[in-house]
Scaffold this active site. Structure first.
Site, PDB file in Angstrom:
ATOM      1  N   HIS A 312       0.856  -1.207   0.000  1.00  0.00           N
ATOM      2  CA  HIS A 312       0.000   0.000   0.000  1.00  0.00           C
ATOM      3  C   HIS A 312       0.884   1.246   0.000  1.00  0.00           C
ATOM      4  CE1 HIS A 312      -4.050  -1.752   1.159  1.00  0.00           C
ATOM      5  NE2 HIS A 312      -3.246  -2.794   1.243  1.00  0.00           N
ATOM      6  N   PHE A 314       0.371   5.562   1.798  1.00  0.00           N
ATOM      7  CA  PHE A 314       1.744   5.965   1.934  1.00  0.00           C
ATOM      8  C   PHE A 314       2.130   6.143   3.398  1.00  0.00           C
ATOM      9  CE2 PHE A 314       0.662  10.353   3.099  1.00  0.00           C
ATOM     10  CZ  PHE A 314      -0.552  10.552   2.505  1.00  0.00           C
ATOM     11  N   TYR A 366      -3.997   2.717  13.323  1.00  0.00           N
ATOM     12  CA  TYR A 366      -5.348   2.749  13.908  1.00  0.00           C
ATOM     13  C   TYR A 366      -5.919   1.335  13.819  1.00  0.00           C
ATOM     14  CZ  TYR A 366      -5.567   3.518   8.889  1.00  0.00           C
ATOM     15  OH  TYR A 366      -5.336   3.433   7.544  1.00  0.00           O
ATOM     16  N   GLU A 388       3.558   0.087   3.717  1.00  0.00           N
ATOM     17  CA  GLU A 388       3.062   1.400   3.252  1.00  0.00           C
ATOM     18  C   GLU A 388       4.272   2.120   2.667  1.00  0.00           C
ATOM     19  OE1 GLU A 388      -0.027   2.617   3.291  1.00  0.00           O
ATOM     20  OE2 GLU A 388      -1.091   1.349   4.743  1.00  0.00           O
TER      21      GLU A 388
HETATM   22  O1  0X9 Z   1      -6.299   1.552   6.216  1.00  0.00           O
HETATM   23  C1  0X9 Z   1      -5.738   0.694   5.523  1.00  0.00           C
HETATM   24  O2  0X9 Z   1      -6.373  -0.168   4.907  1.00  0.00           O
HETATM   25  C2  0X9 Z   1      -4.206   0.689   5.388  1.00  0.00           C
HETATM   26  N1  0X9 Z   1      -3.720   2.027   5.183  1.00  0.00           N
HETATM   27  S1  0X9 Z   1      -4.024   2.810   3.786  1.00  0.00           S
HETATM   28  O3  0X9 Z   1      -3.582   4.170   3.944  1.00  0.00           O
HETATM   29  N2  0X9 Z   1      -3.140   2.161   2.641  1.00  0.00           N
HETATM   30  O4  0X9 Z   1      -5.397   2.677   3.476  1.00  0.00           O
HETATM   31  C3  0X9 Z   1      -3.596   0.168   6.673  1.00  0.00           C
HETATM   32  C4  0X9 Z   1      -4.124  -1.122   7.144  1.00  0.00           C
HETATM   33  C5  0X9 Z   1      -3.291  -1.628   8.272  1.00  0.00           C
HETATM   34  N3  0X9 Z   1      -4.034  -2.162   9.337  1.00  0.00           N
HETATM   35  C6  0X9 Z   1      -4.483  -1.411  10.375  1.00  0.00           C
HETATM   36  N4  0X9 Z   1      -4.330  -0.137  10.419  1.00  0.00           N
HETATM   37  N5  0X9 Z   1      -5.054  -2.042  11.379  1.00  0.00           N
HETATM   38 ZN    ZN Z   2      -4.003   1.239   1.103  1.00  0.00          ZN
END
Ligand code: 0X9
Ligand code: ZN
Length: 437
Positions: A312, A314, A366, A388
């Site tokens: 993913h 960033f 998060y 990321e």
């Molecule tokens: O929110 C997401 O799906 C991911 N970030 S993004 O900016 N590429 O959308 C991170 C997912 C990682 N897992 C957690 N944050 N629990």
């Molecule tokens: Zn993403």
């Protein structure tokens, strides 16, 4: 004569006007940075985000402000709300459309300027569309039949073929070799993730310099996990994140499921039930064909997949599960391998980008549920990560992290590959050691 001229102009316009017009929808959209100092401010902002249906790009924390994309019509509502609650904010980018136009111009100029040779492959001078990547995968398999198999895994919501490559010197028959799985573009707007998987393919098939990676490992690489969303970011809406499912629409409003909330682990526990949200989880786990396709690959090869990478952007994060903050039983090993991969990238990254930060996804970013890599981890795949990739921002404001700087495309592929190799070699050793017992 005049009629002929008009016809030529019309044809030219059909070719270019839609491209030029596609950024219009972002005219007046702004980026704000928001200073969230206390838990109360955090929940106040979360409520405001929900009410105004804002697209939050960075959630902030540990002294970092949050970053949010705000449509023109919502700007004063946001400012009034924040002002009344005493929350500090900064208008960071007045009009993102200007930077979107710049990205388009820079990418097409870079492609036009580059010294393309007749060498076979997809050059790292621009971001390639679905059709070009799709054709490339097919061509690779026909040129390298002893090494590459292309698999059509199924169709997206709008009917695009989702293809992946199997790369193996032993036609996937040698069960003493582990599999490394990787995918990109599950989130449509994260364009810089595509060169990361394309670079890996290049180094495993066309320009092979490290034979051990093929002798000891089989590879599954799926470059475009969300083809409908991805094409939509090229034709209509650059910041689109989800897939293009229309079955959930309320009248003419809101569509799409966040594929990284649609997987069957903790599904719906920390995601949105509202179709208008950027983290809408769909009607059930694996309701979306794109997620079901990845599930099926993971189930078919899961007992041999040792390393699973969902790429993913960033932020330069290397994240592992689980999305509720609980650590998998082998958390220490996952962390250690994450650090090794991060260090391999940091050693060659550009100095203006910060080092990768490695850790649990819920603690560093998060909480989230139904994510691809958590699902893979929950199946017993030993090492599952969400990478990321960094936002490289030479030509753009410091916050507009989804935009791709053409100068960074090849570097993004190269540096990410250093991390992938480190993880893959660790995976090969640990898989062998385990299966010897
Ligand atoms: O929110 C997401 O799906 C991911 N970030 S993004 O900016 N590429 O959308 C991170 C997912 C990682 N897992 C957690 N944050 N629990
Ligand atoms: Zn993403």
């Amino acid at each position: 004569m005049k009629a002929k001229m008009n016809k030529i102009l019309l044809v030219l316009c059909l070719a270019f006007c839609s491209v030029l017009a596609k950024n219009e929808i972002y005219d007046g959209h702004a980026l704000y940075q928001i200073d969230l100092q206390t838990a109360e401010q955090g929940s106040f902002f979360a409520e405001l985000e929900h009410r105004l249906n804002l697209d939050v790009w960075a959630h902030g924390g540990l002294g970092d402000p949050a970053t949010v994309l705000v449509p023109k019509a919502a700007r004063s509502l946001l400012q009034d709300g924040l002002g009344a609650a005493g929350i500090g904010y900064r208008l960071a980018v007045e009009n993102v459309k200007e930077e979107l136009d710049l990205e388009e111009k820079l990418l097409s100029e870079a492609a036009a300027k580059s010294n393309r040779t007749s060498r076979f492959g997809l050059p790292f001078d621009t971001i390639h569309r679905y059709a070009a990547v799709d054709a490339y995968l097919v061509e690779l398999a026909s040129r390298y039949p002893n090494l590459v198999t292309v698999v059509s895994a199924g169709r997206s919501f709008e009917g695009r073929d989702i293809k992946y490559l199997k790369i193996s010197t032993t036609n996937f028959q040698d069960r003493s070799k582990p599999i490394v799985y990787m995918q990109s573009l599950l989130h449509a707007r994260e364009w810089v993730t595509l060169p990361a998987t394309l670079y890996a393919i290049e180094k495993l098939v066309i320009d092979v310099q490290e034979q051990d990676l093929l002798q000891n490992i089989d590879w599954i690489i799926l470059p475009i996990a969300n083809p409908d969303g991805y094409e939509f970011t090229h034709t209509s809406s650059r910041y689109w994140r989800k897939n293009r499912a229309t079955g959930y629409m309320i009248g003419n409003w809101c569509s799409g499921v966040d594929l990284n909330r649609n997987f069957g682990f903790q599904w719906s526990e920390a995601s949105s039930a509202s179709v208008c949200s950027e983290t809408f989880h769909g009607s059930s786990a694996f309701s979306e064909p794109e997620a079901a396709i990845i599930r099926d690959i993971t189930l078919a090869y899961g007992d041999r997949i040792e390393l699973f990478l969902d790429i993913h952007s960033f932020g330069s994060w290397m994240l592992y599960g689980y999305g509720d903050g609980q650590l998998p039983p082998n958390g220490l090993i996952i962390h250690m391998v994450g650090v090794r991969m991060a260090q391999a990238i940091d050693a060659v990254k550009w100095p203006s980008n910060r080092n990768y930060v490695v850790g649990n996804s819920a603690l560093l970013l998060y909480p989230a549920s139904g994510t691809t890599s958590d699902y893979a981890q929950s199946l017993g795949i030993p090492l599952a990560y969400t990478y990321e990739l960094p936002a490289y921002r030479n030509n753009y404001s410091t916050l507009n992290g989804f935009l791709v700087d053409p100068d960074f495309i090849e570097q993004a592929g190269f540096e990410t590959w250093q991390g992938i190799k480190e993880g893959a070699r660790y995976a090969a050793d640990s898989y062998r050691a385990r299966n010897k017992k």
